[in-house]
Motif scaffolding. Structure first.
Motif, mmCIF file in Angstrom:
data_model
loop_
_atom_site.group_PDB
_atom_site.id
_atom_site.type_symbol
_atom_site.label_atom_id
_atom_site.label_comp_id
_atom_site.label_asym_id
_atom_site.label_seq_id
_atom_site.Cartn_x
_atom_site.Cartn_y
_atom_site.Cartn_z
ATOM 1 N N SER A 1 -14.216 43.855 55.879
ATOM 2 C CA SER A 1 -15.124 42.736 55.655
ATOM 3 C C SER A 1 -14.344 41.425 55.603
ATOM 4 N N PRO A 2 -14.989 40.292 55.896
ATOM 5 C CA PRO A 2 -14.332 38.995 55.699
ATOM 6 C C PRO A 2 -13.931 38.749 54.239
ATOM 7 N N PHE A 3 -14.534 39.506 53.305
ATOM 8 C CA PHE A 3 -14.208 39.355 51.877
ATOM 9 C C PHE A 3 -13.177 40.395 51.427
ATOM 10 N N TYR A 4 -12.691 41.204 52.367
ATOM 11 C CA TYR A 4 -11.820 42.339 52.036
ATOM 12 C C TYR A 4 -10.607 41.917 51.211
ATOM 13 N N ASP A 5 -9.869 40.912 51.682
ATOM 14 C CA ASP A 5 -8.664 40.498 50.952
ATOM 15 C C ASP A 5 -9.009 40.023 49.544
#
Ligand code: THG
Length: 376
Positions: free
Chosen positions: A14-18
């Motif tokens: 996901s773009p929020f993974y980090d």
């Protein structure tokens, strides 16, 4: 069990993974081929935050299937048994998708962004393949794509305060399931009043995957005053509230009638839709199974690894789909898919879990009525 899920490029991030990793995600699941957080390691705190405060959830794995073009509306109407009626721009709608045999394929939220542009915000099954095939075989003049769109949910009674601080007072006037296209300091978004809990809240559909970290940080910062913390679609709250989890609660041949979605099926529509004849048959004959609420004895349970086989008077009656210990009922609860003749309220059931055997009964849904507070 002593293995770990391997990390590789085939499972999407996901773009929020980090951000979720930085904030301490402890458990992930895989949903639409993408990692999705399940917990940050403190289940009690995550539940309490959702019930009494505000939580932010990476639900980017709820991918969008975008249908755009001259025949987009006609195709969307053909794909779902639900009557879209006016189908206004800016209004979301919960729309089951069925195949030609009436089997449930997915239960997305539909968003109409423009006259000829729709998103299906999907649960865990490959709707892109299905819609492309239906569109091509039927000669619909549309393009069907997965756009760069990733929802971030803000849920809980204080979600409204966070979202007002971010976007302004207009978000208070958004009706349930309605949305607006906007931006936040140049980050393109859709703000919707929706989310997979009964505690209220919003979903921010991020429209630029390179800005995931930036959006996460802005929400975290605005939410600090309200005690925001990271969370995930909450398993306990959803079992208590009776929200459907496609693929967990359903079987591959489940129809909407057996899983409580009968209100979404409009057989009286004059126009045709996929599965109409099959669904009319099921409506007439009645569904073979029923998704029911259950309570049961024993030590507090956390989850079931497999669907547990249920017996009634020694007969195989169906399967337990989800279990948890309910803080608000102070007992073990769950959801079971039982043959209709074993699905009446008060039916005594028995089943064996991974750790123990249990006795219980069928009880009315929702297991916990909306608005019920947590006991102190
Ligand atoms: N939000 C968004 N996308 C999603 C979900 C979501 N995609 C996957 C999954 N969740 C889709 N499934 C559901 C299931 C239930 C609801 C929303 C999406 C839901 N149901 C309410 C209920 O059952 O009470 C209201 C349904 C209604 O009456 O319209 O909210 O959560 N973006």
């Amino acid at each position: 069990m002593s293995f770990q899920i391997a990390l590789g490029p085939r499972e999407r991030k996901s773009p929020f993974y980090d951000s979720t990793v930085t904030d301490g995600v402890s458990h992930m699941t895989i949903y639409n081929d993408m990692f999705m957080p399940v917990s940050y390691g403190d289940i009690d705190a995550e539940y309490r935050r959702l019930m009494q405060g505000v939580a932010m959830w990476d639900v980017a794995a709820e991918r969008q299937v975008e249908i755009q073009g001259k025949d987009a509306e006609r195709l969307v109407r053909y794909l779902t048994p639900r009557d879209l009626k006016d189908c206004a721009i800016g209004k979301g709608k919960y729309v089951p998708l069925c195949d030609h045999e009436g089997r449930l394929l997915n239960d997305p939220v539909l968003l109409r962004l423009e006259d000829d542009r729709f998103w299906l915000s999907i649960a865990d099954s490959n709707v892109l393949l299905w819609v492309r095939a239906i569109a091509a075989e039927g000669g619909f003049d549309v393009s069907v794509q997965e756009p760069d769109v990733s929802p971030l949910a803000i849920q809980g009674p204080k979600a409204v305060d966070v979202v007002v601080d971010l976007f302004g007072g207009w978000v208070r006037d958004l009706k349930y399931f309605w949305f607006r296209q906007t931006e936040l300091d140049g980050i393109p978004l859709v703000v919707a009043r929706s989310g997979w809990s009964k505690q209220g809240g919003y979903e921010l559909y991020l429209r630029d995957g390179t800005r995931g970290g930036a959006l996460w940080d802005k929400v975290k910062k605005a939410g600090a005053a309200y005690g925001i913390g990271p969370g995930a679609p909450n398993y306990i709250e959803r079992v208590e509230s009776g929200l459907l989890s496609y693929g967990a609660d359903t079987m591959p041949d489940s129809t909407p009638y057996e899983v409580g979605l009968e209100k979404m099926i409009d057989l009286d529509r004059p126009d045709d839709f996929i599965g109409k004849q099959a669904l009319a048959r099921v409506a007439k004959e009645g569904p073979a199974r029923r998704l029911v609420g259950i309570t049961f004895d024993g030590d507090p349970v956390s989850t079931n690894e497999h669907p547990w086989s249920v017996r009634v008077d020694g007969h195989i009656a169906g399967t337990v789909r989800a279990v948890c210990h309910s803080p608000r009922r102070a007992e073990n609860i769950g959801i079971a898919l039982l043959e209709t003749k074993y699905a009446d309220i008060g039916t005594v059931i028995e089943f064996k879990g991974e750790k123990a055997s249990y006795k219980g009964e069928v009880v009315p849904q929702p297991l916990v009525p909306p608005g019920t507070p947590i006991p102190e």
